[in-house]
Write an enzyme that holds these catalytic residues in place. Structure first.
Site, mmCIF file in Angstrom:
data_model
loop_
_atom_site.group_PDB
_atom_site.id
_atom_site.type_symbol
_atom_site.label_atom_id
_atom_site.label_comp_id
_atom_site.label_asym_id
_atom_site.label_seq_id
_atom_site.Cartn_x
_atom_site.Cartn_y
_atom_site.Cartn_z
ATOM 1 N N SER A 13 4.525 5.341 -2.019
ATOM 2 C CA SER A 13 5.772 6.108 -1.791
ATOM 3 C C SER A 13 6.865 5.961 -2.628
ATOM 4 C CB SER A 13 6.198 6.139 -0.293
ATOM 5 O OG SER A 13 4.811 6.375 0.326
ATOM 6 N N GLY A 33 0.827 -1.276 0.003
ATOM 7 C CA GLY A 33 -0.053 0.149 -0.065
ATOM 8 C C GLY A 33 0.796 1.346 -0.150
ATOM 9 N N CYS A 34 1.046 1.757 1.327
ATOM 10 C CA CYS A 34 1.672 3.187 1.265
ATOM 11 C C CYS A 34 3.127 2.868 0.993
ATOM 12 C CB CYS A 34 1.521 3.603 2.667
ATOM 13 S SG CYS A 34 -0.088 4.006 2.970
ATOM 14 N N ILE A 35 3.918 2.086 1.084
ATOM 15 C CA ILE A 35 5.118 1.929 0.750
ATOM 16 C C ILE A 35 5.397 1.793 -0.656
ATOM 17 C CG2 ILE A 35 7.337 0.239 0.698
ATOM 18 C CD1 ILE A 35 6.738 1.931 3.432
#
Length: 206
Positions: free
Chosen positions: A153, A148-150
């Protein structure tokens, strides 16, 4: 059938290496991922322990350390379609204990905290501008979750022109399959995925 690694080796496999001036980003290490009573619980205690060791090496090297979290207005008016789609984001309404830092992670006065509303640490935040103003050329990513966020990013970090490094042991997910699949894909296209030992050795060499 051609093995997956052999297939990808024909097109990918280039190493980005390390830059000259790195910064460490810890993405969304918050209590919800560590509380077994929470829907978000992911069993990622070892991931946090790894990230804390990398953080210690980063502080010793004198490089910037940035922490992100997810915080929404009490009405969730700033959550948009992400908040509508991902039900567990309700735990990140302003003031929720699930959005607090977990045990063992206490931000220091020298660390920058960036609050976000979407998966990427870069989207809608000042992170890219801050790193650019500091002359940073290498973003080292740790945190949650890998798929998800990794992942988001990582793609945005590369897209903003930063050499991007993902620390394998210091990122985690709620299941091994999406974790490994996303590490594979990030390594192929967007970043170098390195071990905790390798990134600590690099930081110690600065």
């Amino acid at each position: 059938m051609t093995q997956l690694s052999d297939n990808y080796a024909k097109a990918y496999g280039q190493k980005a290496g390390f830059g000259k001036k790195p910064a460490l980003v810890l993405v969304d290490f918050v209590e919800g991922y560590f509380d077994p009573e929470c829907d978000l619980y992911a069993g990622v205690e070892d991931t946090l322990a790894s990230a804390l060791r990398v953080r210690e090496a980063a502080h010793a090297a004198g490089i910037p350390v940035i922490l992100t979290n997810v915080v929404y207005h009490p009405s969730a008016i700033d959550g948009g379609r992400f908040y509508e789609k991902a039900r567990p984001l309700r735990y990140f309404l302003q003031g929720s204990p699930m959005g607090a830092w977990p045990k063992g992670l206490v931000p220091t006065d020298s660390e920058l905290i960036i609050s976000k509303q979407y998966p990427s640490a870069f989207f809608g935040t000042s992170l890219a501008a801050t790193l650019t103003s500091l002359g940073i050329d290498n973003v080292i990513l740790t945190g949650l979750t890998t798929s998800g966020c990794i992942r988001a990013s990582c793609v945005d970090s590369m897209s903003h022109g930063f050499i991007t490094t993902v620390v394998r042991e210091a990122v985690g997910d709620r299941h091994e399959d999406p974790h490994e699949a996303n590490l594979f894909d990030m390594e192929a296209k967007y970043a170098d995925v390195v071990s905790e030992a390798d990134i600590i050795a690099h930081l110690q060499s600065l």
